[in-house]
Design an enzyme around this catalytic site. Structure first.
Site, short mmCIF file in Angstrom:
data_model
loop_
_atom_site.label_atom_id
_atom_site.label_comp_id
_atom_site.label_asym_id
_atom_site.label_seq_id
_atom_site.Cartn_x
_atom_site.Cartn_y
_atom_site.Cartn_z
N GLY A 133 0.83 -1.20 0.00
CA GLY A 133 0.00 0.00 0.00
C GLY A 133 0.86 1.25 0.00
O GLY A 133 1.86 1.34 0.73
N LEU A 145 -1.47 7.37 2.07
CA LEU A 145 -0.78 8.24 3.03
C LEU A 145 -0.01 7.43 4.05
O LEU A 145 1.12 7.76 4.39
CB LEU A 145 -1.80 9.13 3.73
N GLY A 184 1.09 4.13 3.85
CA GLY A 184 2.18 3.34 3.28
C GLY A 184 3.24 4.20 2.61
O GLY A 184 4.44 3.95 2.74
N HIS A 215 -21.02 8.51 6.46
CA HIS A 215 -20.79 9.95 6.35
C HIS A 215 -22.08 10.67 5.99
O HIS A 215 -22.76 10.27 5.05
CB HIS A 215 -19.72 10.20 5.29
N SER A 261 -17.55 17.19 0.99
CA SER A 261 -16.78 17.32 2.22
C SER A 261 -17.61 17.86 3.38
O SER A 261 -18.45 18.74 3.23
CB SER A 261 -15.60 18.26 2.01
N ARG A 277 -20.29 12.87 12.83
CA ARG A 277 -20.90 12.22 11.68
C ARG A 277 -21.97 11.20 12.03
O ARG A 277 -22.98 11.11 11.34
CB ARG A 277 -19.80 11.54 10.87
N GLU A 329 -5.67 3.25 7.68
CA GLU A 329 -7.05 2.77 7.82
C GLU A 329 -7.10 1.26 7.99
O GLU A 329 -8.08 0.72 8.51
CB GLU A 329 -7.88 3.23 6.61
N ARG A 381 -15.18 8.04 13.85
CA ARG A 381 -14.01 8.85 13.55
C ARG A 381 -14.44 10.28 13.30
O ARG A 381 -15.32 10.53 12.49
CB ARG A 381 -13.30 8.32 12.31
N LEU A 405 -6.51 11.23 7.89
CA LEU A 405 -5.28 11.67 7.24
C LEU A 405 -4.19 11.85 8.28
O LEU A 405 -3.04 11.48 8.10
CB LEU A 405 -5.52 13.00 6.50
#
Ligand code: FAD
Ligand code: SF4
Ligand code: FES
Lengths: 667, 247
Positions: free
Chosen positions: A41, A44, A46, A267, A285, A338, A454, A464, A470
């Site tokens: 992976g 972000l 990996g 979400h 977003s 959320r 993740e 979360r 991130l």
């Protein structure tokens, strides 16, 4: 195995990480050159870990199924990344970020991990800025911030609606630097299909070259899984089409425990489903909730008229609108977390107030933001006696500068102009908080096999908060794993190159080959997608936003039956020795069909409601989630024993020493 | 909607390819272009035929995977979007649509509509980065203030998704727009300055080595770019290159 040792360092919370780093065994730079690490992976998590490990001196091989590391799913993240910088001076601190994250996760995450995350968060921003990540700035040249759901401070750094893209390009450029130096070998269009264990330790992987179909053996002293989340078990989600559970599931079958599989984030602000053909869902977003207000009509007959196209939302008077989040949660309003926002939308739509054709949408309205920003702009530009129209236009320009690309994306998909008519949104599957169980060192229950980003379960609990995935991916990759893996590798400095000629590699390769051959020779009648869509429907209807015992039991037996049918009747055209995208999908869906069952089993055993897991049997009189801390304040880590349904439960008790466990309230 | 699809089929890099014609019914105007291809593939698999292979992943215009030449235009007829964001409402019932892979010497076909864009990777690996250690010992982010105008320009250059449409649109198959976007992002930031000379020389040299053509300023790249990367970046890169060459 059997016992979970989280290896949380002793001592005061704020000192744990520093102390741990000081006590970790180090590998001498000369020895690092003799040590190989495999990174599955290049998102972000990996990408950042690969670059850092290579820089430290290890030999790194990276794998991803896309044609470039830069296309990993992380690229799609829109809103932003949190960090406790307190640049805005609004009272932020490591402790407050830690507190918000634990509370947001409904007290189902590990204190020590979350504190470490908060502690290194500020470093991430420094690192990324040094790498040239173009974050949004204020006119004075300093970094700009915004706020996200579930918190009352502005700690989110962003780059328009393309934060993930910019952060990933940063990690990718750090990788490129190491590729250029010869320290990373990047295998793109390669998929890991199994883990190889030698003498009880992870020593390599079996991968398929997706262009030639060749099966390859790769050995290393340690294997890191950074393969992302498994939300695509629902078929429809905001994840990229290729996101899958295969790497995680394969290591689970070889001994890695799978933690809290049922914790899924739904979400609240996605574009609603429009028809049967749909292949994926698109996120709008969450940052839009800073400025947009969410509502449905107050009266059923208005909702009906809107659905039938007889009434436009802009025609509905202010007093006929139900701003239900502001009504129910006055303290946080539209910025509730959320899970709360998602359930509230579903509740209104189930009660008949939905506003699109299928009745599964609510409005996200920027009307008042246009006017508010417009008046501000008129003032600063000294425009006197500006007309309503002029003010609105000025306001729209401000909103466009902030969220232009999101508005454009919405218009392309829905074919409606969101500047003229409020957006329609509905909750969708987004992120999986569950994943591979890891200890404080990010090591799984298989020695030498690590999991980051993740793909692991560690930091988010049952829910979360926005802009924290991130942060976790980069924290794990830049600052945590590169240290903690050294502790393990320090024992391997004399091992030498690991051979790929061993019986263990042979056996794993044969098993992979056999499964691929089975698919292409199966002579079934139905496509892989056919099964994936049916699995997704069971998952959404019975294991989705709210769950109950009866449905979960049904889901478990339906998934079992579907799995059987899949193996009998799936049709995979083409061969194994060539590029074959149907074959790739078949392997992934085979794993989803097993994970789905464990997922439902986990949801069934958890007799409480918390975060993203809402069990209808456990709710307060007002319809809020009812946690059971006495009986369920633990991580559910499942051990594979042959069939997903027979998985054995291990519990890691969660101990809160630094935070008072409270009912979560956003009222 | 009913459509006639003329699609490039090619078994592998070595095989000869050809256009094949397919009739497809039941297309909904709300479908994306790729969902329309999903429907076709579902049909093909049902008949035991091999589906049409194409690159895609995010399906929301950000990963840069999807790469189709539709009726002669990269990413199809609409401006400023990728193929995955193109919707069938842009077409009419009864239309014939020609679908081919991106064509360029530096983008060899792998299968059907999938091309190999690893030449782009190598351009970036040649120097498209800022040489900073990932050690966490960097200085506080706000100690490097950057004028908003510069930061915005750098951001706009950095939004390139590496899709390759600029190359496919160019009659010379030049990679100038892509490379210049990368060079520009770093040229505009204070952090990138120290290595600017080395960077631009290495990247341009690699671009040439990969077999991309020259830029003759026809601007087709900018017109077809889904992220509206501006030609100004090419001018900026040329200036950087000139500066670097005479140093
Ligand atoms: C639309 C969207 C918006 C989001 N916005 C935000 C946001 O604003 N803020 C935030 O904090 N989070 C956000 N998230 C969540 C966040 O983007 C992800 O959680 C995060 O990027 C995951 O990163 P990762 O590195 O763990 O995995 P990924 O980026 O998913 O990377 C997975 C990698 O594993 C590889 N891989 C997978 N399986 C295999 C295999 N078997 N063999 C070889 N390689 C394999 C893939 O090729 C890829 O390189 C968003 C998510 C989505 C979907
Ligand atoms: S410059 Fe535009 S067309 Fe070229 S690769 Fe970047 S985004 Fe694609
Ligand atoms: S599929 Fe990602 S840009 Fe089109």
């Amino acid at each position: 195995m059997g016992k979970l040792d989280s290896k949380i360092p002793k001592g005061p919370l704020a000192d744990k990480w520093t102390k741990h780093k000081n006590e970790i065994n180090l590998v001498n730079p000369a020895n690092k050159r003799n040590i190989d690490v495999i990174m599955v992976g290049t998102g972000l998590a990996g990408g950042s870990a690969a670059a850092t490990l290579a820089e430290l001196g290890y030999n790194v091989k990276t794998f991803c199924y896309q044609d470039s590391p830069r296309r990993a799913h992380s690229i799609a993240a829109q809103g932003g990344i949190n960090a406790a910088k307190n640049y805005q001076g609004d009272g932020d601190s490591n402790y407050r970020l830690f507190y918000d994250t634990i509370k947001g996760g409904d007290y189902r995450s590990r204190e020590a991990n979350v504190y470490r995350l908060a502690e290194v968060s500020a470093n991430i921003i420094d690192q990324c800025v040094a790498q040239g990540v173009p974050f949004a700035r204020e006119y004075g040249g300093l970094l700009d911030n915004r706020s996200f759901g579930g918190v009352l401070v502005s700690r989110t750094f962003y780059a328009k609606g393309q934060t993930g893209q910019q952060l990933l390009l940063g990690a990718y450029s750090a990788m490129n630097r190491q590729i250029n130096r010869g320290k990373i070998q990047s295998y793109t269009r390669h998929e890991m299909l199994d883990l190889v264990i030698v003498d009880g330790k992870a020593r390599g992987i079996i991968a398929r070259n997706l262009v030639t179909g060749e099966i390859e053996r790769h050995s290393a002293h340690a294997v890191v899984i950074a393969s992302g989340g498994y939300g695509n078990v629902f078929f429809l989600s905001t994840n990229a089409m290729g996101s899958n559970v295969t790497a995680s599931w394969k290591i689970h079958k070889k001994g890695a425990f799978f933690a809290n599989p049922c914790f899924t984030q739904i979400h609240p602000t996605c574009i609603p489903v429009s028809g049967e053909h749909q292949s994926k869902l698109t996120l709008m977003s969450e940052s839009l909730r800073n400025d947009g207000r969410i509502w449905v009509p107050k009266k059923l007959e208005d909702a009906k008229a809107i659905r039938e196209g007889r009434l436009k939302p802009t025609e509905l008077k202010e007093e006929d609108r139900d701003y239900y989040l502001e009504r129910r949660y006055p303290a946080f309003g539209n910025l509730v977390p959320r899970d709360v926002a998602s359930r509230a939308a579903k509740e209104r739509c189930d009660a008949g107030f939905g506003v699109n054709k299928t009745g599964e949408a609510v409005y996200l309205d920027f009307g008042s933001a246009f006017m508010r920003y417009g008046r501000e702009a008129a003032n600063t530009q000294h425009i006197e006696n500006a007309s309503e129209e002029q003010i609105k236009k000025l306001g729209q320009e401000v909103v466009e500068a902030k969220y232009g690309n999101l508005f454009q994306m919405y218009e392309k998909i829905v074919d409606q102009n969101p500047y003229e008519t409020p957006m329609m949104i509905y909750p969708a599957v987004h992120y999986t908080m569950g994943g591979i169980w890891v200890d404080y060192n990010l090591e799984t229950t298989i020695p030498g096999c690590f999991a980051t980003g993740e793909a692991n379960f560690s930091d988010h609990g049952a829910n979360r908060l926005g802009a924290s995935a991130l942060m976790q991916g980069l924290a794990d990759g830049y600052f945590v794993l590169p240290y903690t893996i050294g502790d393990y590798l320090s024992k391997d400095i004399r091992t030498g190159k690991i051979s790929t000629d061993s019986p263990e590699f042979e056996e794993a390769e044969n098993a992979v080959r056999a499964q691929l051959e089975k698919f292409v020779n199966n002579n079934g009648t139905k496509s892989v997608d056919h099964f994936h869509k049916r699995l997704g429907k069971i998952m959404w209807d019975k294991v989705g936003m709210s769950r109950n015992e009866v449905h979960l039991k049904e889901a478990i037996s339906e998934i079992k039956a579907l799995r059987q049918e899949f193996w009998q009747d799936v049709k995979v055209p083409g061969g194994t020795n060539e590029m074959n995208t149907e074959l790739e999908k078949a392997s992934r869906v085979a794993d989803f069909l097993e994970l789905g069952e464990l997922f439902a089993k986990d949801a069934l055993h958890r007799n409480e409601s918390c975060g993203g897991h809402f069990r209808e049997e456990y709710q307060t009189e007002e319809g809020e989630a009812l946690r059971d801390d006495e009986n369920f304040m633990y991580v559910a880590a499942w051990e594979y024993t042959g069939e997903p349904g027979d998985a054995v439960l291990h519990k890691e008790d969660l101990i809160y020493e630094n935070i008072e466990v409270k009912q979560r309230s956003y009222k | 909607m009913k459509l006639t699809l003329k699609i490039w089929r090619q078994k592998n890099a070595a095989a000869k390819g050809a256009i094949q014609t397919y009739q497809l019914g039941g297309v909904d105007p709300d479908m994306s272009f790729l969902e329309m291809l999903d429907v076709l593939n579902e049909d093909l698999v049902g008949k035991g035929e091999e589906p049409v292979v194409f690159d895609h992943d995010c399906r929301e215009g950000i990963c840069g995977s999807c790469s189709l030449q539709i009726n002669g235009e990269p990413h199809g007829p609409d401006r400023a979007i990728t193929t995955c964001q193109l919707h069938m409402r842009k077409f009419n019932d009864g239309d014939t649509i020609v679908i081919e892979p991106f064509r360029a010497k530096a983008f060899p076909v792998i299968k059907d509509l999938v091309v190999d864009r690893s030449s782009f990777e190598r351009i970036q690996q040649a120097g498209g980065y800022i040489s900073v250690n990932t050690s966490g010992n960097t200085q506080d982010a706000n100690s490097i203030p950057i004028p908003k105008e510069d930061a915005d320009l750098a951001f706009f250059a950095a939004t390139c998704i590496g899709c390759g449409a600029c190359v496919a649109a160019c009659k010379n198959a030049s990679a100038m727009l892509f490379t210049s976007a990368k060079v520009s992002q770093m040229a505009l930031l204070p952090q990138g300055k120290v290595e600017a000379t080395k960077r631009v020389l290495a990247m341009v040299e690699q671009m040439d080595a990969e077999g991309f053509g020259n830029c003759t300023n026809t601007g087709a790249c900018e017109t077809e770019c889904p992220k509206e990367i501006s030609l100004e970046n090419i001018a900026r890169m040329n200036r950087e290159y000139l500066k670097a060459s005479i140093k």
